[in-house]
Design a protein around this motif. Structure first.
Motif, short mmCIF file in Angstrom:
data_model
loop_
_atom_site.label_atom_id
_atom_site.label_comp_id
_atom_site.label_asym_id
_atom_site.label_seq_id
_atom_site.Cartn_x
_atom_site.Cartn_y
_atom_site.Cartn_z
N SER A 174 0.84 -1.20 0.00
CA SER A 174 0.00 0.00 0.00
C SER A 174 0.87 1.25 0.00
O SER A 174 1.85 1.34 0.74
CB SER A 174 -0.91 0.01 1.22
OG SER A 174 -1.74 -1.13 1.25
N HIS A 175 0.49 2.24 -0.81
CA HIS A 175 1.26 3.49 -0.85
C HIS A 175 0.80 4.45 0.25
O HIS A 175 1.62 5.18 0.81
CB HIS A 175 1.11 4.15 -2.22
CG HIS A 175 1.90 3.47 -3.29
ND1 HIS A 175 3.21 3.78 -3.55
CD2 HIS A 175 1.58 2.48 -4.15
CE1 HIS A 175 3.67 3.03 -4.54
NE2 HIS A 175 2.69 2.23 -4.92
N CYS A 176 -0.48 4.52 0.52
CA CYS A 176 -1.03 5.34 1.62
C CYS A 176 -0.67 6.82 1.49
O CYS A 176 -0.57 7.53 2.50
CB CYS A 176 -0.55 4.82 2.98
SG CYS A 176 -1.08 3.15 3.36
N THR A 177 -0.47 7.29 0.26
CA THR A 177 -0.12 8.70 0.07
C THR A 177 -1.23 9.61 0.58
O THR A 177 -0.97 10.62 1.25
CB THR A 177 0.16 8.99 -1.41
OG1 THR A 177 1.21 8.15 -1.87
CG2 THR A 177 0.54 10.44 -1.62
N GLY A 178 -2.47 9.25 0.28
CA GLY A 178 -3.60 10.09 0.70
C GLY A 178 -3.68 10.24 2.20
O GLY A 178 -3.92 11.35 2.70
N LEU A 179 -3.47 9.15 2.92
CA LEU A 179 -3.51 9.21 4.38
C LEU A 179 -2.37 10.08 4.91
O LEU A 179 -2.55 10.84 5.88
CB LEU A 179 -3.43 7.80 4.97
CG LEU A 179 -3.49 7.70 6.49
CD1 LEU A 179 -4.75 8.37 7.03
CD2 LEU A 179 -3.45 6.23 6.92
N GLY A 180 -1.20 9.99 4.30
CA GLY A 180 -0.09 10.84 4.71
C GLY A 180 -0.39 12.31 4.51
O GLY A 180 -0.09 13.15 5.38
N VAL A 181 -0.99 12.64 3.37
CA VAL A 181 -1.35 14.04 3.11
C VAL A 181 -2.40 14.52 4.11
O VAL A 181 -2.31 15.64 4.64
CB VAL A 181 -1.87 14.20 1.66
CG1 VAL A 181 -2.42 15.60 1.43
CG2 VAL A 181 -0.75 13.90 0.66
N VAL A 182 -3.38 13.68 4.41
CA VAL A 182 -4.41 14.05 5.38
C VAL A 182 -3.79 14.29 6.76
O VAL A 182 -4.15 15.26 7.46
CB VAL A 182 -5.49 12.95 5.46
CG1 VAL A 182 -6.42 13.19 6.65
CG2 VAL A 182 -6.30 12.91 4.18
N ALA A 183 -2.85 13.45 7.17
CA ALA A 183 -2.21 13.61 8.48
C ALA A 183 -1.42 14.92 8.55
O ALA A 183 -1.50 15.66 9.55
CB ALA A 183 -1.30 12.42 8.76
N THR A 184 -0.65 15.23 7.50
CA THR A 184 0.14 16.47 7.53
C THR A 184 -0.77 17.70 7.50
O THR A 184 -0.54 18.66 8.25
CB THR A 184 1.11 16.52 6.34
OG1 THR A 184 0.39 16.34 5.11
CG2 THR A 184 2.18 15.46 6.46
N LEU A 185 -1.81 17.68 6.66
CA LEU A 185 -2.71 18.83 6.61
C LEU A 185 -3.53 18.95 7.89
O LEU A 185 -3.81 20.06 8.35
CB LEU A 185 -3.64 18.70 5.40
CG LEU A 185 -2.95 18.79 4.02
CD1 LEU A 185 -3.99 18.67 2.91
CD2 LEU A 185 -2.16 20.08 3.88
N GLY A 186 -3.90 17.81 8.49
CA GLY A 186 -4.61 17.85 9.76
C GLY A 186 -3.78 18.48 10.86
O GLY A 186 -4.26 19.32 11.63
N ALA A 187 -2.49 18.09 10.93
CA ALA A 187 -1.60 18.69 11.92
C ALA A 187 -1.40 20.17 11.64
O ALA A 187 -1.32 20.99 12.57
CB ALA A 187 -0.26 17.95 11.92
#
Length: 466
Positions: A32-45
């Motif tokens: 799994s690449h999980c790029t979307g989840l990584g972007v969501v986590a950074t933007l959420g923070a």
């Protein structure tokens, strides 16, 4: 840990939990690449740091999210999100599979946010090294490339020396000052007199930080690492990583104390970096190596503003860190997109790409013009503020050298533009990807906005310095 401690480190908790969740998903669904989840986590923070009110320092953790920390945390988190967007298709086509990549980007961002929010030297050191350890992995992430493995090894070996210098320097400064508080160490060790123990500690500290931001003579790792590492990683390494190291110095020196003792070392670091970086870049045929030497020179300009020890100088440093982040994300992001479309990383490989791959080539050309300091870009405004602060701060000879080397740098930046547009080749082709387009568009928009309308950012910088 109390509820107050947990609340005070919520941006860090969001990043850590996001990285752990990505690793768990990768264990359940391998590949799994999980790029979307990584972007969501950074933007959420990032959203959390912007909307939450200033929080006083946690006595247990040495972390405080005031205006200064929120400003730089947001910058680093946005850079991480752009890096993830640039990386998705690039990694797919080069076989960089798995959840390790986005998780490690989040861990690097974790270290950067910790640096910007630190209130003592211990958490400052831990934040810098957490960031650096993540980059050891990211630089060597492309297991199909021997160049990536070589770059990772070089970065690891020299990074260990840098970490040792910073740790030993902090130990000596603590022995001289009797405190680890970032707001106090400069006043207690450099404010009056010249304690040999403290000066030795500051010398070691500057040596370690010089490596982190590629100042001459601690710069030799930079071109090899930039050339060998995956291009989106270089975009992140050359911007947010160096920004975090500059924040390290700002947290210690923004009181304007002790610049008489540090003036000599900073002066030589700035001079050598501006001259060596620009002269070495002039004849580089490889675009990533050219940008590596360019980054050495750019950091020399930042140190020029820093060594003035004035409010104008600190404003110029912060403005240029933001502008340089946008410029280099655009430059390396465009290089990554063009190399993904079949071009190599040599200057000759870019011939005619302005006609066959119009959008990434246009962004690359804009980034080159901005790095050269041509109006109306962020690079022009950033250099203007740096040289203005240097002249007002009495650093006239060094400012003149900076202006001359900046003028010389236009040659190698414009060579890229000439290669893109002075050799017509083929009709428009290539496929654009939504994440890549968003990242490049955001970086290009920031370059133009900061060049045309710098006032909002300057007002914000004035606010965080109070």
């Amino acid at each position: 840990m109390t509820a107050f401690d947990l609340w005070s480190v919520m941006p860090l908790a969001i990043l850590a939990l996001g990285a752990l969740l990505i690793l768990i998903i990768g264990a359940v669904r391998p590949g799994s690449h999980c790029t979307g989840l990584g972007v969501v986590a950074t933007l959420g923070a990032a959203v959390w740091t912007v909307v939450m009110p200033p929080i006083p320092a946690s006595p247990t953790l040495g972390i405080a999210f005031g205006p200064f920390a929120s400003f730089f945390s947001t910058l680093f988190l946005l850079a991480a999100a752009v890096t993830l967007l640039l990386s998705h298709q690039y990694n797919r086509e080069r076989g960089i599979q798995g959840e390790e990549y986005p998780a490690t980007v989040l861990f690097a961002a974790f270290g950067m946010v910790a640096v910007s929010a630190s209130t003592n030297l211990l958490t400052l050191f831990l934040g810098v090294e957490a960031m650096t350890f993540a980059f050891y992995i990211l630089v060597a992430m492309d297991r199909n490339s021997t160049g990536s493995a070589e770059a990772g090894l070089k970065y690891l070996l020299l990074g260990a020396i840098s970490a040792a210098c910073i740790a030993f320097g902090i130990a000596l400064i603590y022995a001289a000052a009797g405190t680890l508080e970032t707001r106090e160490v400069a006043r207690l060790t450099l404010g009056g007199g010249s304690d040999p123990l403290a000066l030795a500690g500051w010398g070691l500290l500057l040596t370690g930080i010089a490596f982190k931001i590629s100042l001459v003579p601690a710069h030799l790792w930079t071109p090899d690492v930039y050339q060998g590492a995956p291009t989106p990683v270089v975009a992140f390494l050359s911007t947010a990583s160096k920004g975090a190291a500059i924040v390290f110095l700002l947290l210690l020196l923004m009181g304007g104390i002790g610049f008489k003792s540090l003036h000599g070392p900073l002066w030589w670091l700035s001079l050598l970096s501006m001259v060596v970086g620009n002269m070495a870049a002039l004849l580089q045929p490889n675009v990533k190596r050219m940008l590596a030497y360019s980054s050495i020179a750019q950091m020399g300009y930042v140190v020029l503003a820093l060594l003035t020890g004035t409010g104008d100088g600190f404003t110029a440093v912060i403005f240029y860190v933001v502008a340089y982040t946008a410029m280099n994300l655009a430059a390396f992001g465009a290089v990554a997109a063009l190399s993904r479309e079949g071009a190599g990383e040599e200057l000759n490989d870019l011939r005619g790409m302005g006609y066959s791959h119009t959008f990434p080539a246009a962004v690359l050309a804009l980034a080159m013009l901005a790095l050269a300091g041509i109006p109306p870009t962020a690079g022009f405004m950033g250099k203007f503020f740096i040289f203005y602060a240097a002249f007002r701060g009495g650093e006239v000879p060094l400012a003149i050298v900076g202006i001359l080397t900046a003028a010389a740098s236009a040659f190698y930046y414009l060579r890229v533009v000439v290669a893109l547009y002075m050799h017509p080749k083929g009709a428009p082709s290539g496929q654009t990807y939504i994440g890549e387009t968003i990242a490049l568009s955001a970086s290009a928009a920031a370059i133009l906005f900061l060049g045309i309308c710098p006032a909002p950012l300057l007002s914000l910088i004035d606010h965080i310095q109070r």
